[in-house]
Motif scaffolding. Structure first.
Motif, mmCIF file in Angstrom:
data_model
loop_
_atom_site.group_PDB
_atom_site.id
_atom_site.type_symbol
_atom_site.label_atom_id
_atom_site.label_comp_id
_atom_site.label_asym_id
_atom_site.label_seq_id
_atom_site.Cartn_x
_atom_site.Cartn_y
_atom_site.Cartn_z
ATOM 1 N N ASN A 472 0.844 -1.196 0.000
ATOM 2 C CA ASN A 472 0.000 0.000 0.000
ATOM 3 C C ASN A 472 0.876 1.241 0.000
ATOM 4 O OD1 ASN A 472 -2.490 -1.420 0.116
ATOM 5 N ND2 ASN A 472 -2.211 -1.723 2.319
ATOM 6 N N VAL A 473 0.545 2.171 -0.868
ATOM 7 C CA VAL A 473 1.350 3.380 -1.027
ATOM 8 C C VAL A 473 0.499 4.599 -0.679
ATOM 9 C CG1 VAL A 473 2.519 4.857 -2.707
ATOM 10 C CG2 VAL A 473 2.883 2.381 -2.748
ATOM 11 N N ASP A 474 0.953 5.380 0.306
ATOM 12 C CA ASP A 474 0.249 6.604 0.689
ATOM 13 C C ASP A 474 0.781 7.831 -0.045
ATOM 14 O OD1 ASP A 474 -1.464 5.365 2.504
ATOM 15 O OD2 ASP A 474 0.043 5.427 4.090
ATOM 16 N N ARG A 475 2.029 7.755 -0.514
ATOM 17 C CA ARG A 475 2.630 8.919 -1.168
ATOM 18 C C ARG A 475 3.606 8.452 -2.237
ATOM 19 N NH1 ARG A 475 5.741 13.932 1.904
ATOM 20 N NH2 ARG A 475 5.419 15.491 0.269
ATOM 21 N N ALA A 476 3.502 9.048 -3.404
ATOM 22 C CA ALA A 476 4.372 8.673 -4.516
ATOM 23 C C ALA A 476 4.834 9.925 -5.247
ATOM 24 C CB ALA A 476 3.642 7.735 -5.481
ATOM 25 N N PHE A 477 5.996 9.814 -5.890
ATOM 26 C CA PHE A 477 6.584 10.940 -6.613
ATOM 27 C C PHE A 477 6.909 10.485 -8.039
ATOM 28 C CE2 PHE A 477 7.230 11.605 -2.177
ATOM 29 C CZ PHE A 477 7.133 12.976 -1.979
ATOM 30 N N TYR A 490 -0.623 11.853 -3.663
ATOM 31 C CA TYR A 490 -1.055 11.124 -2.475
ATOM 32 C C TYR A 490 -1.980 9.976 -2.892
ATOM 33 C CZ TYR A 490 0.983 14.806 0.374
ATOM 34 O OH TYR A 490 1.865 15.663 0.969
ATOM 35 N N ALA A 491 -2.347 9.127 -1.918
ATOM 36 C CA ALA A 491 -3.149 7.938 -2.219
ATOM 37 C C ALA A 491 -4.454 8.313 -2.915
ATOM 38 C CB ALA A 491 -3.429 7.162 -0.932
ATOM 39 N N ALA A 492 -5.092 9.415 -2.472
ATOM 40 C CA ALA A 492 -6.353 9.836 -3.095
ATOM 41 C C ALA A 492 -6.153 10.203 -4.562
ATOM 42 C CB ALA A 492 -6.936 11.027 -2.325
ATOM 43 N N ASP A 493 -5.002 10.811 -4.878
ATOM 44 C CA ASP A 493 -4.696 11.141 -6.280
ATOM 45 C C ASP A 493 -4.518 9.864 -7.096
ATOM 46 O OD1 ASP A 493 -4.546 13.918 -5.598
ATOM 47 O OD2 ASP A 493 -2.521 13.565 -4.843
ATOM 48 N N LEU A 494 -3.781 8.903 -6.532
ATOM 49 C CA LEU A 494 -3.510 7.651 -7.252
ATOM 50 C C LEU A 494 -4.787 6.856 -7.475
ATOM 51 C CD1 LEU A 494 -0.247 6.575 -5.394
ATOM 52 C CD2 LEU A 494 -0.416 7.628 -7.647
ATOM 53 N N ALA A 495 -5.734 6.974 -6.547
ATOM 54 C CA ALA A 495 -7.014 6.256 -6.708
ATOM 55 C C ALA A 495 -7.768 6.754 -7.937
ATOM 56 C CB ALA A 495 -7.872 6.434 -5.460
ATOM 57 N N ASN A 496 -7.548 8.010 -8.301
ATOM 58 C CA ASN A 496 -8.172 8.577 -9.506
ATOM 59 C C ASN A 496 -7.359 8.308 -10.761
ATOM 60 O OD1 ASN A 496 -10.352 9.717 -8.089
ATOM 61 N ND2 ASN A 496 -9.102 11.472 -7.487
ATOM 62 N N LEU A 508 9.270 6.191 -10.838
ATOM 63 C CA LEU A 508 8.347 6.533 -9.750
ATOM 64 C C LEU A 508 8.994 6.142 -8.436
ATOM 65 C CD1 LEU A 508 5.242 7.499 -9.476
ATOM 66 C CD2 LEU A 508 4.857 5.142 -8.803
ATOM 67 N N TRP A 509 9.027 7.082 -7.478
ATOM 68 C CA TRP A 509 9.559 6.815 -6.140
ATOM 69 C C TRP A 509 8.408 6.838 -5.156
ATOM 70 C CZ3 TRP A 509 14.008 10.952 -6.704
ATOM 71 C CH2 TRP A 509 14.925 10.503 -7.648
ATOM 72 N N THR A 510 8.234 5.753 -4.430
ATOM 73 C CA THR A 510 7.155 5.656 -3.449
ATOM 74 C C THR A 510 7.747 5.579 -2.052
ATOM 75 O OG1 THR A 510 7.105 3.237 -3.579
ATOM 76 C CG2 THR A 510 5.682 4.452 -5.089
ATOM 77 N N VAL A 511 7.094 6.232 -1.098
ATOM 78 C CA VAL A 511 7.576 6.241 0.282
ATOM 79 C C VAL A 511 6.864 5.136 1.059
ATOM 80 C CG1 VAL A 511 7.872 7.629 2.350
ATOM 81 C CG2 VAL A 511 7.953 8.713 0.107
ATOM 82 N N ILE A 512 7.642 4.233 1.688
ATOM 83 C CA ILE A 512 7.080 3.104 2.431
ATOM 84 C C ILE A 512 7.605 3.178 3.862
ATOM 85 C CG2 ILE A 512 6.717 0.603 2.409
ATOM 86 C CD1 ILE A 512 7.671 0.643 -0.503
ATOM 87 N N PRO A 513 6.960 3.993 4.710
ATOM 88 C CA PRO A 513 7.490 4.239 6.061
ATOM 89 C C PRO A 513 7.631 2.972 6.909
ATOM 90 C CG PRO A 513 5.751 5.811 5.518
ATOM 91 C CD PRO A 513 5.725 4.755 4.458
ATOM 92 N N GLU A 514 6.674 2.027 6.787
ATOM 93 C CA GLU A 514 6.728 0.851 7.652
ATOM 94 C C GLU A 514 7.942 -0.029 7.368
ATOM 95 O OE1 GLU A 514 3.867 -0.111 4.225
ATOM 96 O OE2 GLU A 514 4.388 1.592 5.533
ATOM 97 N N GLY A 519 10.322 2.673 -2.567
ATOM 98 C CA GLY A 519 10.055 1.736 -3.648
ATOM 99 C C GLY A 519 10.239 2.449 -4.985
ATOM 100 N N ILE A 520 10.970 1.822 -5.892
ATOM 101 C CA ILE A 520 11.295 2.469 -7.166
ATOM 102 C C ILE A 520 10.726 1.643 -8.329
ATOM 103 C CG2 ILE A 520 13.159 3.219 -8.676
ATOM 104 C CD1 ILE A 520 14.833 3.780 -6.250
ATOM 105 N N VAL A 521 9.947 2.328 -9.175
ATOM 106 C CA VAL A 521 9.410 1.726 -10.394
ATOM 107 C C VAL A 521 10.255 2.216 -11.559
ATOM 108 C CG1 VAL A 521 7.404 1.539 -11.895
ATOM 109 C CG2 VAL A 521 7.087 1.672 -9.421
ATOM 110 N N SER A 522 10.764 1.290 -12.359
ATOM 111 C CA SER A 522 11.708 1.662 -13.420
ATOM 112 C C SER A 522 11.004 2.321 -14.601
ATOM 113 C CB SER A 522 12.450 0.413 -13.912
ATOM 114 O OG SER A 522 11.555 -0.439 -14.615
ATOM 115 N N ASN A 523 11.792 3.055 -15.372
ATOM 116 C CA ASN A 523 11.290 3.703 -16.589
ATOM 117 C C ASN A 523 10.795 2.664 -17.592
ATOM 118 O OD1 ASN A 523 10.911 5.768 -18.643
ATOM 119 N ND2 ASN A 523 12.805 5.029 -19.531
ATOM 120 N N LYS A 524 11.452 1.516 -17.627
ATOM 121 C CA LYS A 524 11.070 0.481 -18.598
ATOM 122 C C LYS A 524 9.621 0.044 -18.397
ATOM 123 C CE LYS A 524 12.336 -4.063 -20.368
ATOM 124 N NZ LYS A 524 13.192 -5.247 -20.195
ATOM 125 N N GLN A 525 9.174 -0.016 -17.126
ATOM 126 C CA GLN A 525 7.790 -0.426 -16.876
ATOM 127 C C GLN A 525 6.794 0.599 -17.398
ATOM 128 O OE1 GLN A 525 6.721 -2.659 -13.262
ATOM 129 N NE2 GLN A 525 8.745 -2.066 -12.514
#
Length: 558
Positions: A472-477, A490-496, A508-514, A519-525
């Motif tokens: 689960n991702v609450d914040r992504a860049f 934020y999660a609400a933005d991603l839901a849309n 894409l860089w995602t923040v996973i505090p727990e 978390g990094i999603v590559s350009n290739k994806q």
């Protein structure tokens, strides 16, 4: 006080009727000595003069304040870009110049710094400076990069950003109203389409100041890029990138093929084994000592299937990890259901021993590939940085040669020798492009260009790690690789839906505090989404500390 209602203008005749001229004359005789010559008047004038002088003396100095000293910009992972502490000695009537560790030039004119009461400052001063020149530093800064342009939500493409504060004895200092501090920011971006903005802590928004006139034109950049296309560094970068993509695919596949832990038979659940001619069905040899326990997720199994004689069987991997789909057929009908391979008795103990050996071999293969991956990232980052440096120096040289061509013939040799020396010094000291700021306040300043958010397509993302476990991702860049842009969601933005433009390069860089990880999603994806309304994005998890240590180019190459 009552109001007097004047309805009719009084006539001169009526006015004279009520005049007592003797009384008026008597009053005149008492006031023949002018009031302004009386002692009472003179004493009042003296007091008034002192009050007025005091007022003027107080108004000579202005009380200074700046919300930038209390504004807090929090890094999304709690690891900010650190300030560089520069210790100065300010002398009266003398300017001072500072060069930061990154090559930025700071020129403070004479009699510029004041305290909160407006008094000029001399003596020891602490300057705190930090700059944010690329996507990683912008991400770590925590500084908001969104910009409202007449109600249109936009995001900054950064040409370079910095924060500067000044203190004396830990008390904030300020720039006098009639002064400006010049900052030549050593930028990594060479384009010429930026503006200058100040992040106002009072208005809580970016305030446009003026046009940024530095950088190189698109024509100059295109010319240099064309000349470097066939350069060996560029070709080697392409080969390394292809090898990196191949390796990432191999790692993803090997993670998905990790040997599953053997599961012990649960006597309270439906299970069966297959009796067959293993010579006729060699695929079943691997399952000789295996029982099949019906999956908790299956809805199709019925115990009566064990009473039927089947003539064909097929076993395939199911959608759920570590489960299989078994299909039986008698050439008239077929039944399929999901199962989990299980063991009982001594077969379970043997399976555990075999699993341990297989898993150790699996870990050794993963470690070997991951070490190779780290070295490949470093090599690719080095090639990319060297190629970018060659591009910057070629642009500098091209601009310099254009300038020299305009100099009169008799001055060419002298000027060329001097400029070549400056060019060499520039390349050795900072190897960057300067962007000019004239600031009248301390705080955060930016050379930026507002641009519309990606909007051509959207996809609803589902995030998983290398072992296909959902996160689960609450914040992504969303990081734009070619535009020095970082967009916060934020999660609400991603839901849309996550917006993107096909053909552009993202990670894409995602923040996973727990997990204290990014978390990094590559350009290739991103290149394979292909207008899907929803998509599963595999993330590689990097610890906060490792994220800080890796260079921006290495992060781009994940």
């Amino acid at each position: 006080m009552k109001k007097i209602d004047i309805k009719n203008k009084i006539s001169a005749e009526k006015a004279l009727k009520h005049k007592d001229f003797n009384k008026v004359l008597s009053k005149y005789n008492r006031l023949r000595r002018p009031f302004y010559r009386s002692p009472k008047f003179l004493s009042m004038v003296a007091v008034s003069t002192i009050v007025i002088m005091l007022i003027f003396m107080v108004d000579e100095k202005k009380a200074y304040s700046n919300g930038s000293y209390t504004a807090a910009y929090h890094s999304p992972i709690g690891i900010p870009v650190e300030h560089e502490l520069i210790k100065l000695t300010i002398e009266k009537d003398k300017p001072i110049q500072v060069i930061t560790n990154g090559g930025t030039l700071i020129n403070i004119p004479e009699n510029t710094l004041v305290d909160s009461a407006g008094n000029l400052v001399t003596g020891k001063v602490d300057l705190k400076y930090r700059d944010f020149l690329d996507q990683k530093e912008v991400f770590l800064s925590g500084v908001p990069m969104n910009y409202d342009s007449n109600g249109v939500n936009m995001n900054f493409k950064s040409g370079g950003m910095f924060e500067m504060l000044a203190y004396q004895n830990e008390n904030p200092l300020f720039i006098a109203d009639d002064k400006k501090v010049k900052v030549d920011l050593a930028s990594m971006q060479v384009e010429d389409d930026y503006n200058i903005y100040y992040l106002s802590p009072d208005e809580k928004k970016w305030v446009y100041k003026n046009r940024d006139k530095d950088g190189f034109t698109k024509e100059e950049i295109a010319k240099v890029e064309e000349s470097l296309k066939g350069h060996p560094k560029n070709l080697n970068k392409q080969n390394l990138k292809a090898e990196k993509d191949r390796l990432n695919d191999s790692l993803r596949n090997i993670h998905q093929q990790a040997p599953a832990d053997p599961i012990k038979l649960d006597v309270n659940k439906h299970s069966f084994d297959i009796k067959a001619d293993f010579n006729e069905f060699p695929i079943l040899n691997a399952f000789k000592k295996v029982k099949f326990q019906v999956s908790d997720n299956d809805k199709n199994f019925h115990p009566k299937y064990a009473e039927h004689q089947w003539y064909d069987v097929n076993i395939e991997k199911a959608k759920i990890q570590n489960e299989y789909t078994v299909c039986f057929s008698d050439y008239v009908k077929s039944v399929c259901f999901d199962v989990v391979p299980v063991f009982e008795g001594e077969n379970f103990e043997k399976a555990k021993a075999m699993h341990e050996a297989l898993y150790n071999n699996f870990l050794a293969n993963v470690d070997s590939l991951e070490e190779y991956q780290k070295e490949l990232r470093k090599q690719l980052a080095k090639e990319a940085e060297e190629l970018a440096e060659m591009e910057r120096l070629a642009l500098i040289k091209e601009r310099e040669m254009q300038r020299l061509a305009l100099i009169e013939e008799k001055e060419i040799q002298r000027q060329e020798k001097e400029r070549q020396k400056q060019l060499q010094e520039m390349a050795e000291v900072n190897k960057k492009i300067y962007r000019e700021f004239e600031i009248n306040k301390f705080g955060v300043w930016n050379s930026d260009r507002p641009q519309l958010l990606p909007s051509e397509q959207k996809t609803t993302p589902r995030f998983v790690d290398n072992q296909q476990q959902e996160i689960n991702v609450d914040r992504a860049f969303l990081v734009m690789l070619d535009k020095n842009t970082v967009i916060n969601f934020y999660a609400a933005d991603l839901a849309n839906g996550l917006p993107y433009n096909p053909g552009e390069n993202y990670t894409l860089w995602t923040v996973i505090p727990e997990k204290n990880a990014v978390g990094i999603v590559s350009n290739k994806q991103f290149q394979t989404i292909n207008n899907q309304s929803s998509t599963t994005l595999n993330m590689e998890l990097i610890s906060y500390e490792d994220f800080k240590k890796l260079s921006t180019q290495e992060l781009m190459n994940i």
